[in-house]
Design a protein around this motif. Structure first.
Motif, mmCIF file in Angstrom:
data_model
loop_
_atom_site.group_PDB
_atom_site.id
_atom_site.type_symbol
_atom_site.label_atom_id
_atom_site.label_comp_id
_atom_site.label_asym_id
_atom_site.label_seq_id
_atom_site.Cartn_x
_atom_site.Cartn_y
_atom_site.Cartn_z
ATOM 1 N N GLU A 254 -1.335 -6.294 -7.644
ATOM 2 C CA GLU A 254 -0.905 -5.668 -8.898
ATOM 3 C C GLU A 254 -0.904 -4.147 -8.779
ATOM 4 N N LEU A 255 -1.915 -3.588 -8.119
ATOM 5 C CA LEU A 255 -1.978 -2.133 -7.938
ATOM 6 C C LEU A 255 -0.776 -1.627 -7.144
ATOM 7 N N LYS A 256 -0.396 -2.389 -6.114
ATOM 8 C CA LYS A 256 0.784 -1.997 -5.334
ATOM 9 C C LYS A 256 2.057 -2.128 -6.167
ATOM 10 N N ALA A 257 2.170 -3.212 -6.908
ATOM 11 C CA ALA A 257 3.368 -3.432 -7.726
ATOM 12 C C ALA A 257 3.514 -2.357 -8.799
ATOM 13 N N ASP A 258 2.379 -1.857 -9.323
ATOM 14 C CA ASP A 258 2.407 -0.820 -10.357
ATOM 15 C C ASP A 258 2.560 0.582 -9.789
ATOM 16 N N GLY A 259 2.551 0.700 -8.455
ATOM 17 C CA GLY A 259 2.679 2.007 -7.829
ATOM 18 C C GLY A 259 1.401 2.817 -7.819
ATOM 19 N N ARG A 260 0.273 2.211 -8.180
ATOM 20 C CA ARG A 260 -0.996 2.942 -8.188
ATOM 21 C C ARG A 260 -1.611 3.018 -6.800
ATOM 22 N N VAL A 261 -1.140 2.165 -5.890
ATOM 23 C CA VAL A 261 -1.522 2.194 -4.481
ATOM 24 C C VAL A 261 -0.236 2.172 -3.673
ATOM 25 N N SER A 262 -0.185 2.956 -2.605
ATOM 26 C CA SER A 262 1.031 3.050 -1.806
ATOM 27 C C SER A 262 1.439 1.686 -1.255
#
Length: 293
Positions: free
Chosen positions: A207-215
């Protein structure tokens, strides 16, 4: 090579089974070595079909019933196996006369102790009933991770840096008696395992990757280690096919687990899934770097 024999005993082996696939692996392996294991399936936790084994379903805090079962079945060794997602409520605790004096400390541990403290308490109470607690790896040593790649893929230099970051994070997390896993991406720790477990942590990373919060340009690594203070008779870190699938869904490059102190469940399926997904699965020595200095 023949499987190592279990420690010699005139009594019967019991497996106290929580959720997941591990209890069945242990039970089948024990049966293959000539044992006739008795299964104590924990109510509201155990999710396997135990119809092929002698078994009883008991509450996790009902030490009186567990102790009575030990006596009736001639149990002298116990393996704690599988996930326990709920702590017993104080109203669920049913002590024996031998454990009655320990009730105040039991209640304090349930309220304020970490997972490792609760497990040690449970093992003390079991052994007060006259049975010896042994580790799942003593019954199924073939489940332990070996040093090096498990499968056809190996980590890159960038992955190795992520592994180093994950080791440091998992060590710190384990010292706090919170969890055993961490995810590092680009040398930065982005997720720590809590009570939700590894699969849920990996879903959070996705989810963090999908939201752009993690590269999403960098892949990253899951690291799972024993806690520094861990009693190896219970709750060794484990991975299985669902872990590999979760790592793939999170866009990770691979998984590193502690060799000799972590369990690989359904190893052929883990290897097949990892090979197909292009992920590495690696057994690591926690202190290899320190010993090489």
């Amino acid at each position: 090579m023949a499987a190592p024999r279990l420690p010699r005993s005139s009594g019967r082996l019991a497996i106290i089974a929580g959720a997941g696939a591990l209890p069945h692996h242990v039970a089948e392996a024990a049966r293959g070595q000539g044992e006739d294991p008795f299964i104590i399936a924990l109510s509201r936790e155990a999710d396997a079909d135990w119809s092929g084994f002698d078994h009883a379903t008991l509450a996790i805090g009902d030490f009186a019933a567990i102790s009575k079962t030990f006596a009736a079945e001639g149990i002298d060794r116990v393996v704690l196996s599988g996930a326990v997602r709920r702590r017993p409520d104080w109203r669920d605790i049913r002590p024996t006369l031998k454990t009655l004096a320990k009730v105040p400390s039991v209640l304090r541990t349930l309220v304020s102790g970490g997972d490792d403290a609760v497990l040690r308490m449970a093992m003390d109470l079991i052994e007060a009933s006259g049975a010896r607690v042994i580790g799942a790896h003593e019954v199924v040593p073939g489940l332990l991770a070996d040093i090096g790649p498990i499968g056809e893929h190996a980590p890159t230099d960038e992955d190795l840096r992520d592994i180093e970051a994950g080791i440091a994070a998992a060590d710190a997390l384990g010292t706090l008696d919170v969890g055993q896993g961490a995810v590092a991406i680009g040398g930065r720790v982005v997720a720590l395992e809590g009570a939700e477990g590894t699969d849920a942590m990996l879903a959070r990373v996705a989810e963090l990757k999908a939201d752009g919060r993690v590269s999403s340009r960098r892949r990253g690594v899951l690291v799972k280690l024993c806690k520094p203070q861990q009693d190896e008779r219970a709750d060794l870190p484990s991975i299985g096919p669902s872990t590999v699938a979760g790592a793939e869904a999170a866009g990770l490059a691979g998984i590193a687990v502690e060799a000799g102190r972590a369990l690989v469940l359904e190893r052929p399926a883990v290897i097949e899934t990892a090979n197909r997904s292009g992920l590495f699965v690696l057994g690591i020595e926690r202190n290899a770097r320190e010993r090489s200095r």
